[in-house]
Design an enzyme around this catalytic site. Sequence first.
Site, PDB file in Angstrom:
ATOM      1  N   ASP A   1     -99.184   4.617  70.149  1.00 42.01           N
ATOM      2  CA  ASP A   1     -99.548   5.208  68.853  1.00 42.01           C
ATOM      3  C   ASP A   1     -98.342   5.182  67.903  1.00 42.01           C
ATOM      4  O   ASP A   1     -98.444   5.567  66.748  1.00 42.01           O
ATOM      5  CB  ASP A   1    -100.139   6.615  69.013  1.00 42.01           C
ATOM      6  CG  ASP A   1     -99.158   7.624  69.590  1.00 42.01           C
ATOM      7  OD1 ASP A   1     -98.028   7.235  69.961  1.00 42.01           O
ATOM      8  OD2 ASP A   1     -99.528   8.816  69.661  1.00 42.01           O
ATOM      9  N   SER A   2     -97.196   4.659  68.407  1.00 40.32           N
ATOM     10  CA  SER A   2     -96.059   4.341  67.541  1.00 40.32           C
ATOM     11  C   SER A   2     -96.485   3.385  66.437  1.00 40.32           C
ATOM     12  O   SER A   2     -95.773   3.234  65.444  1.00 40.32           O
ATOM     13  CB  SER A   2     -94.927   3.709  68.365  1.00 40.32           C
ATOM     14  OG  SER A   2     -95.419   2.641  69.148  1.00 40.32           O
TER      15      SER A   2
ATOM     16  N   GLU B   1     -99.909  12.343  76.499  1.00 46.99           N
ATOM     17  CA  GLU B   1     -98.686  13.141  76.448  1.00 46.99           C
ATOM     18  C   GLU B   1     -98.980  14.573  76.876  1.00 46.99           C
ATOM     19  O   GLU B   1     -99.907  15.184  76.344  1.00 46.99           O
ATOM     20  CB  GLU B   1     -98.138  13.164  75.010  1.00 46.99           C
ATOM     21  CG  GLU B   1     -97.798  11.794  74.468  1.00 46.99           C
ATOM     22  CD  GLU B   1     -97.257  11.840  73.038  1.00 46.99           C
ATOM     23  OE1 GLU B   1     -97.056  12.952  72.496  1.00 46.99           O
ATOM     24  OE2 GLU B   1     -97.042  10.755  72.468  1.00 46.99           O
TER      25      GLU B   1
ATOM     26  N   ASP C   1    -102.886   3.865  74.526  1.00 43.63           N
ATOM     27  CA  ASP C   1    -102.318   5.188  74.229  1.00 43.63           C
ATOM     28  C   ASP C   1    -103.370   6.080  73.560  1.00 43.63           C
ATOM     29  O   ASP C   1    -103.972   5.686  72.563  1.00 43.63           O
ATOM     30  CB  ASP C   1    -101.136   4.976  73.261  1.00 43.63           C
ATOM     31  CG  ASP C   1    -100.068   6.042  73.392  1.00 43.63           C
ATOM     32  OD1 ASP C   1    -100.211   6.945  74.229  1.00 43.63           O
ATOM     33  OD2 ASP C   1     -99.080   5.950  72.638  1.00 43.63           O
TER      34      ASP C   1
ATOM     35  N   GLU D   1     -89.556  10.146  78.095  1.00 46.94           N
ATOM     36  CA  GLU D   1     -88.939   9.804  76.800  1.00 46.94           C
ATOM     37  C   GLU D   1     -87.837  10.787  76.435  1.00 46.94           C
ATOM     38  O   GLU D   1     -88.050  12.014  76.447  1.00 46.94           O
ATOM     39  CB  GLU D   1     -90.032   9.787  75.715  1.00 46.94           C
ATOM     40  CG  GLU D   1     -89.482   9.437  74.336  1.00 46.94           C
ATOM     41  CD  GLU D   1     -90.542   9.027  73.334  1.00 46.94           C
ATOM     42  OE1 GLU D   1     -91.731   8.872  73.713  1.00 46.94           O
ATOM     43  OE2 GLU D   1     -90.182   8.855  72.161  1.00 46.94           O
TER      44      GLU D   1
HETATM   45  O1  KIV Z   1     -96.286   5.141  71.212  1.00 49.37           O
HETATM   46  C1  KIV Z   1     -95.381   4.586  71.839  1.00 49.37           C
HETATM   47  O2  KIV Z   1     -94.909   3.482  71.515  1.00 49.37           O
HETATM   48  C2  KIV Z   1     -94.844   5.294  73.003  1.00 49.37           C
HETATM   49  C3  KIV Z   1     -93.574   4.768  73.599  1.00 49.37           C
HETATM   50  C4  KIV Z   1     -92.429   5.187  72.761  1.00 49.37           C
HETATM   51  C5  KIV Z   1     -93.411   5.175  75.013  1.00 49.37           C
HETATM   52  O3  KIV Z   1     -95.403   6.257  73.427  1.00 49.37           O
END
Ligand code: KIV
Length: 264
Positions: A45-46, A114, A84, A181
Amino acid sequence: MAKITTSTLIKMKQQGEKISTITAYDASFAKLFDQAGIHAILIGDSLGMVLQGQDDTLPVTIDDMAYHTQSVRRGVENTLIIGDMPFMSYATKEQAFINAAKLMQAGANIVKMEGGSWLIDTIKGLVERGIPVCGHLGLTPQSVNVFGGFKVQGRQEQQALEIIEQAKQLEQAGIQLLVLECVPAELGKRITEAVSVPTIGIGAGKDTDGQILVMHDALGISCSYMPKFSRNFLKDTGDIKKAIELYISEVSHGHFPADEHIFK
Ligand code: KIV
């Protein structure tokens, strides 16, 4: 290369082989990373920050995630695909079932969420229904407003012990992978030794079973800044595929992360 599954990664942990993981959001990059030999791709979700230009990951929706998961799936032959779960898409068990199914149907092999103890029932329910789960502890960016910023977690011994306990609880509930993280390197090591599932670190030191980077950081094209825990592999190679091959090799030989990428 044979198809990579969660069993492959568990075997790699047992044999002390390092796991290389990176984010991707589209078919072209996913294909290149797959051909370079990356073990797993996370559609993170980055993407809210690196694709959409948001300040954090909170605005990302399950439809955004499903769209990018479908795109990555079309580019991948062998790599394991981690989808994610975005902010508030798993706030209740029922929401988690519906939204995790969307990512699996979009092409994910496993879904990441998370959080710690509050997720136990959700994880058990998903695994019982055939959906593998990857945990995520330490700095969990969806809770940035609770943390008061993107800060290293677990520096105090009490908090470190809580994170170790949560990792054990997530393992008991049935997770098959665990992202760590932004925790001190020593805590990354303690958690990795405390659980039998592979740990994948980002800013969690060199002793986790594997590493993950956001692709924009690994290629030096992030719009904002280069985090301490990352390295620009493109600068050293001048070619995207070679950059990812170098990343995989540096991880597998224990050269990345180096001391300058580690939190104490
Ligand atoms: O969303 C993402 O890219 C992540 C990574 C930083 C592990 O959760």
